[in-house]
Design an enzyme around this catalytic site. Structure first.
Site, PDB file in Angstrom:
ATOM      1  N   LYS A  83       0.826  -1.221   0.000  1.00 38.40           N
ATOM      2  CA  LYS A  83       0.000   0.000   0.000  1.00 38.40           C
ATOM      3  C   LYS A  83       0.857   1.267   0.000  1.00 38.40           C
ATOM      4  O   LYS A  83       0.628   2.175  -0.801  1.00 38.40           O
ATOM      5  CB  LYS A  83      -0.946  -0.030   1.203  1.00 38.40           C
TER       6      LYS A  83
ATOM      7  N   THR B 261       4.009   1.525  -0.786  1.00 35.92           N
ATOM      8  CA  THR B 261       4.776   1.511  -2.033  1.00 35.92           C
ATOM      9  C   THR B 261       3.929   2.050  -3.186  1.00 35.92           C
ATOM     10  O   THR B 261       4.390   2.859  -3.991  1.00 35.92           O
ATOM     11  CB  THR B 261       5.252   0.077  -2.345  1.00 35.92           C
TER      12      THR B 261
ATOM     13  N   ARG C  40       2.286   8.581   6.898  1.00 36.65           N
ATOM     14  CA  ARG C  40       2.556   8.467   8.336  1.00 36.65           C
ATOM     15  C   ARG C  40       4.044   8.214   8.585  1.00 36.65           C
ATOM     16  O   ARG C  40       4.752   7.708   7.724  1.00 36.65           O
ATOM     17  CB  ARG C  40       1.753   7.307   8.935  1.00 36.65           C
TER      18      ARG C  40
ATOM     19  N   LYS D 216       7.037  -6.517  10.931  1.00 36.84           N
ATOM     20  CA  LYS D 216       6.569  -5.862   9.702  1.00 36.84           C
ATOM     21  C   LYS D 216       7.683  -5.131   8.957  1.00 36.84           C
ATOM     22  O   LYS D 216       7.655  -4.986   7.745  1.00 36.84           O
ATOM     23  CB  LYS D 216       5.444  -4.876  10.066  1.00 36.84           C
TER      24      LYS D 216
ATOM     25  N   ALA E  48      -3.640   1.708  12.653  1.00 30.16           N
ATOM     26  CA  ALA E  48      -5.058   1.683  12.284  1.00 30.16           C
ATOM     27  C   ALA E  48      -5.825   0.583  12.991  1.00 30.16           C
ATOM     28  O   ALA E  48      -7.049   0.624  13.036  1.00 30.16           O
ATOM     29  CB  ALA E  48      -5.209   1.524  10.775  1.00 30.16           C
TER      30      ALA E  48
ATOM     31  N   PHE F 109      -3.521  -0.351   7.126  1.00 28.85           N
ATOM     32  CA  PHE F 109      -4.141  -1.673   7.001  1.00 28.85           C
ATOM     33  C   PHE F 109      -5.241  -1.681   5.931  1.00 28.85           C
ATOM     34  O   PHE F 109      -5.191  -0.904   4.982  1.00 28.85           O
ATOM     35  CB  PHE F 109      -4.637  -2.178   8.355  1.00 28.85           C
TER      36      PHE F 109
ATOM     37  N   PHE G  50       3.020  -9.117  -9.381  1.00 26.03           N
ATOM     38  CA  PHE G  50       4.228  -9.893  -9.126  1.00 26.03           C
ATOM     39  C   PHE G  50       4.554 -10.697 -10.385  1.00 26.03           C
ATOM     40  O   PHE G  50       3.653 -11.033 -11.162  1.00 26.03           O
ATOM     41  CB  PHE G  50       4.025 -10.841  -7.944  1.00 26.03           C
TER      42      PHE G  50
ATOM     43  N   TRP H  70       6.980  -1.069  -7.631  1.00 27.64           N
ATOM     44  CA  TRP H  70       8.085  -1.623  -6.838  1.00 27.64           C
ATOM     45  C   TRP H  70       9.320  -1.819  -7.717  1.00 27.64           C
ATOM     46  O   TRP H  70      10.437  -1.500  -7.326  1.00 27.64           O
ATOM     47  CB  TRP H  70       7.663  -2.958  -6.207  1.00 27.64           C
TER      48      TRP H  70
END
Length: 558
Positions: A72, A74, A95, A106, A274, A302, A383, A411
């Site tokens: 998200k 990214t 954030r 994470k 969140a 999230f 991907f 990415w």
């Protein structure tokens, strides 16, 4: 070569532009920024007084997260760079990462691959000291509360009804439940206590929702820290702590300016989780970014059931914001996990698993489109193992709901991989007008608000409020807090309050265990499931892989 570079290696290989150059690109003068080294700066709050029409606001959210990853942040950064590449004047608002996940399971939160905000190490670690200031203000209030009791307790505080906890920005399960004040009369009153992680502190929520220094002080003064023997709330204002707390927070309240790998101005400020808080960067940073760009891309934490719901029902309501478009990020891999496929098998085409998992995406899409009535697009973070058949399946399912699907390769390609998404976002902003609606109205009862979120957003059948929580709700209603919005603390891994229920479960009941007022933030926190306000480290923490060489170069941070 690029395939073998880690996120931190990509970030360290990039030649950063001096922060004055980024400020100029954002339309800021030298007098309006306070540099913190060469590549980051604080922006003066006087910028908020500029007479300029706001740009378009784009919210990036996602499906319910899985261990397969969604990307998200990214995507948010890559979309901003994509908008810049197609000639738009754009800013991004994010954030700040918490040290808890950075050293936990994470990892960092500065994007990934070729869609990152930099300097990545600084942003993920101490940055400009904002979290230190928030933790210090939180703990000053705790110290003044306990000192007031020690020095005679003229307010009549019942030590069994203290609701304020100390905090630290670290995953430390040992601090969840403690006994303090031991050692005799001069060392305080012995009581059961506990710590929250800094991002769960109400100070963080207040900090992120405040619109000015004056609003910050007003919100701080309303924070309820305890109750008296006759059940009257005791506030930070009663303890005369507000001035000193504001002194600790005044510099932190200024948004931080950094840059993406491609030189897009990025405002990175505030960082509530969140799942246990409201999950959005600061109102001040978002509004400042909107003044600086024709398009501002921001994210909420999230899945859309958590971050987006709170962004829309809490942040937008309080700040008077209306998103012009919403991006919902998904991956084929994550949707197959929602369909029951094991993580080890995700590289194999499996349309059956995808068919079982795609309802999770469709639920989030329907919520944004039909509950909140906002234009949206699905961004599939592609991907190499995703097959055309799997991509086409998702496109067809979303088309049936009247929503376009765009492939994103940010990415691997940075802004270039976000150009198609950028064009669709511009189209949504220019051609499709939303009719923004909240999921509940403020004049509903607390129970009705919780039920609206559970039924409309989560897809549940109803709510069970435990006796203790019902008593708390009755007390909050009597105290006049029932017209506040609600901030539901629940697992991020399911639309329900049970992390094992993947996909788009139906017929479930959400159990409310506790309800407490965050009067400074202006919302009621509703705790469900086994949600922790102080996380713990995993068996193999990310911290074990982080190191520094003799030249001070950090490795292992991701």
């Amino acid at each position: 070569m690029a395939d073998y570079l880690t996120d931190i290696e990509i970030a360290q290989a990039t030649k950063l532009r001096p922060i004055y150059e980024i400020a100029e690109k954002a339309g800021l003068t030298e007098d309006e920024i306070e540099p913190y080294g060469r590549y980051k700066a604080k922006v003066d709050l006087s910028v908020m007084r500029r007479e300029k029409e706001n740009g378009k606001l784009i919210l990036v959210t996602a499906i319910t997260p899985t261990p397969a990853g969604e990307g998200k942040t990214t995507t948010t950064i890559g979309l901003a760079d994509g908008l810049s590449r197609i000639g738009k004047n754009v800013t991004v608002a994010l954030r700040e990462p918490s040290l808890g996940p950075v050293f936990g399971v994470k990892g960092g939160a500065a994007g990934g691959g070729y869609a990152q905000v930099v300097p990545m190490e600084d942003i993920n670690l101490h940055f400009t000291g904002d979290f230190h200031a928030i933790g210090a203000a939180n703990n000053l209030l705790a110290a003044m509360l306990d000192n007031h009791i020690q020095q005679g307790n003229t307010l009549g505080i019942d030590v069994k009804k203290i609701t304020w906890k100390r905090c630290v920005d670290m995953n430390d399960r040992q601090l969840r439940n403690v006994v303090d004040g031991l050692g005799g009369r001069m060392n305080g009153v012995p009581r059961e206590d506990g710590f929250d992680i800094t991002v769960a502190s109400e100070i963080m929520a207040v900090f992120c929702l405040a619109s000015s220094i004056e609003d910050l002080k007003a919100r701080l003064s309303r924070i309820v820290v305890a109750y008296t023997y006759d059940d009257r709330p005791v506030t930070a204002g009663d303890l005369k702590a507000v001035g000193a707390m504001t002194a600790l927070l005044k510099d932190a309240l200024k948004p931080n300016l950094v840059q993406t790998l491609e030189g897009t101005p990025a405002f990175v400020h505030g960082g509530p989780f969140a799942n246990i808080a409201h999950g959005c960067n600061s109102v001040i940073a978002t509004k400042m970014a909107l003044k600086m760009g024709d398009y501002t891309v921001t994210e909420a934490g999230f899945g859309a059931d958590l971050g987006a719901e709170k962004f829309l029902d809490i942040k937008c309501r309080m700040a008077g914001l209306t998103p012009d478009a919403v991006v919902i990020v998904a991956t084929v891999r994550a949707l197959k996990m929602h369909g029951g496929l094991d993580k080890k098998s995700l590289a194999t085409e499996d349309l059956a698993a995808l068919e079982k998992g795609v309802p999770n995406l469709l639920r989030h899409v329907s919520n944004i489109k039909n509950v909140y009535k906002l234009p949206c697009v699905v961004a599939v973070n592609r991907f190499p193992t995703d097959t055309d058949a799997e991509i086409d399946f998702i496109i067809d399912k979303c088309r049936a709901l009247g929503v376009n699907t765009v492939l994103s390769t940010v990415w691997a390609e940075g802004g270039k991989g976000g150009e198609a998404l950028a064009r669709e976002v511009v189209r949504l902003c220019e051609e499709e007008k939303g009719d923004f609606t909240f999921s509940y109205e403020l004049d509903c009862s607390i129970e009705e608000k919780i039920e609206a979120i559970v039924k409309k957003i989560y897809g549940g059948a109803g709510v069970y409020i435990m006796p203790n929580a019902r008593k708390q709700i009755e007390t909050l209603t009597k105290l006049g807090f029932d017209k506040c919005p609600v901030c539901v603390a629940k697992t991020q891994y399911s639309l329900s309050d049970d992390p094992t229920l993947l996909g788009a479960p139906e017929g479930f009941t959400v159990t409310v265990k506790n309800a407490k007022i965050s009067a400074g933030a202006g919302f009621i926190v509703v705790l469900t499931g086994d949600i922790m306000t102080m996380p713990g480290l995993p068996k193999v923490p990310a911290a074990e892989k982080i190191d520094v060489d003799e030249n001070g170069r950090i490795s292992g941070l991701f």
